[in-house]
Design an enzyme around this catalytic site. Structure first.
Site, mmCIF file in Angstrom:
data_model
loop_
_atom_site.group_PDB
_atom_site.id
_atom_site.type_symbol
_atom_site.label_atom_id
_atom_site.label_comp_id
_atom_site.label_asym_id
_atom_site.label_seq_id
_atom_site.Cartn_x
_atom_site.Cartn_y
_atom_site.Cartn_z
ATOM 1 C CD GLU A 204 48.658 29.082 39.350
ATOM 2 O OE1 GLU A 204 49.894 28.981 39.351
ATOM 3 O OE2 GLU A 204 48.067 30.160 39.567
ATOM 4 C CB CYS B 262 60.680 50.080 46.212
ATOM 5 S SG CYS B 262 61.681 48.905 45.253
ATOM 6 C CB CYS C 17 58.098 42.973 43.780
ATOM 7 S SG CYS C 17 59.829 42.618 44.185
ATOM 8 C CB CYS D 90 56.676 47.253 48.133
ATOM 9 S SG CYS D 90 56.910 45.596 48.814
ATOM 10 C CB CYS E 253 62.669 45.097 51.123
ATOM 11 S SG CYS E 253 63.393 44.484 49.581
#
Length: 345
Positions: A36, A198, A191, A201, A207
């Site tokens: 991370e 899209c 995204c 998705c 959305c």
């Protein structure tokens, strides 16, 4: 809506997400933490080889804490944003000193460690320990801004607070690790910042940005500002045996803690006197190289290399913050990317 959002995302992730990243096998809090930190402002493809080399050298938190900072910075060379490496090393020592060598499982205690913060702490606890914790990294911000049509630049306090509320409301009570990886993967793979897919998705049906045909309008960009430009010269003070003088930079500031070529901002005609005053060295000749630009997040630096031949230096230059570096047999040091480039040239 929260349950439906998470269920659709988890179902997509089972076949469309990333399951072969090196920090996922095994997925321990330590490995998640290192990944991370490396992934902050850095793409996965860039991070993977750095992560693998880092784990080979520092397989656990005690090995990292016990290592010299130079070893850590050496393995970070080229990854940029070196404060991340310094904070990682400091945090490892703090965990060994205050937490018996184990990362805290309390969000506040974990977020208080150097270089971590709320979102990274949430990711470590969710991915590494299965805790239900919302996260808000760059990919997640983009997904949520579009899905809920959140206006404004996400760097502002008000927009950030709104996104944290949304992230918390959508994070399911179970499957924390899978959900956290899923929403990060959705932002990274589907995204995306430009050319979002899209149609692929799993949450496109509700959305708000897609419904308004305004997906690429979200998130709103940071207000544009021109980067100032600075100029400096980096000196390659080279002995007859080919060794070059390096200095360690101060812990804070530009290239903090890294080894660098001496920086010079005066006139070339005054360089010989400057070298005599600072190092007791008398350059025999000065050869200027072509200037080049190195871009930081907040300014651009124009660097002019100046190569100077010098006679063998007095032993007074062999100090903790100075050394003669042999490019033909390089030591394991943390080097800023432009310095590494000049030494290799």
């Amino acid at each position: 809506m929260a349950t439906a959002f998470a269920d659709r995302l988890l179902a997509w992730h089972a076949h469309g997400g990333r399951h072969d990243l090196p920090w996922q096998h095994p997925r321990t809090p330590y490995r998640v933490w290192v990944s991370e930190i490396m992934l902050q402002q850095t793409q996965v493809g860039t991070v993977v080889p750095y992560f693998e080399r880092f784990m080979a050298r520092f397989p656990d938190i005690r090995a990292l804490a016990a290592a010299p900072l130079d070893d850590v910075l050496h393995l970070w060379t080229g990854l940029g944003y070196y404060a991340r490496a310094r904070n990682l090393h400091r945090a490892a020592a703090q965990v060994c000193r205050d937490h018996e060598g184990r990362l805290p499982t309390d969000l506040a205690a974990l977020a208080a460690l150097p270089g971590i913060g709320r979102s990274t702490a949430g990711a470590i606890l969710a991915l590494g320990s299965g805790q239900r914790q919302p996260i808000l990294d760059g990919n997640v911000k983009r997904v949520l801004c579009r899905h809920r049509a959140v206006a404004g630049w996400p760097g502002t306090t008000a927009v950030q607070a709104r996104l944290w509320d949304i992230a918390d409301s959508l994070t399911p009570p179970d499957h924390a690790a899978d959900y956290t990886q899923a929403i990060m993967d959705l932002g990274a793979l589907v995204c995306t910042r430009s050319r979002p897919r899209c149609g692929e998705c799993p949450v496109h049906a509700d959305c708000l940005a897609l419904a308004a045909d305004a997906v690429t309008h979200y998130p709103q960009p940071r207000p544009r500002r021109d980067l100032p430009q600075r100029r400096t010269a980096l000196l390659l003070l080279r002995r007859p045996d080919g060794r070059v003088l390096l200095e360690r930079r101060p812990p804070a500031g530009l290239w903090g803690g890294l080894w660098s070529l001496p920086e010079y901002t005066g006139a070339v005609t005054e360089l010989a006197d400057w070298c005599r005053v600072h190092y007791g060295l008398s350059p025999q000749a000065v050869h200027g190289g072509d200037p080049f630009i190195h871009t930081f997040s907040h300014f651009r630096l124009e660097i002019t290399p100046l190569e100077c031949r010098v006679q063998a230096a007095p032993t007074a230059l062999d100090a903790p913050d100075r050394l003669w570096y042999n490019p033909a047999n390089p030591a394991r040091l943390g080097l800023a990317a432009p310095v590494r480039r000049l030494l290799a040239g």
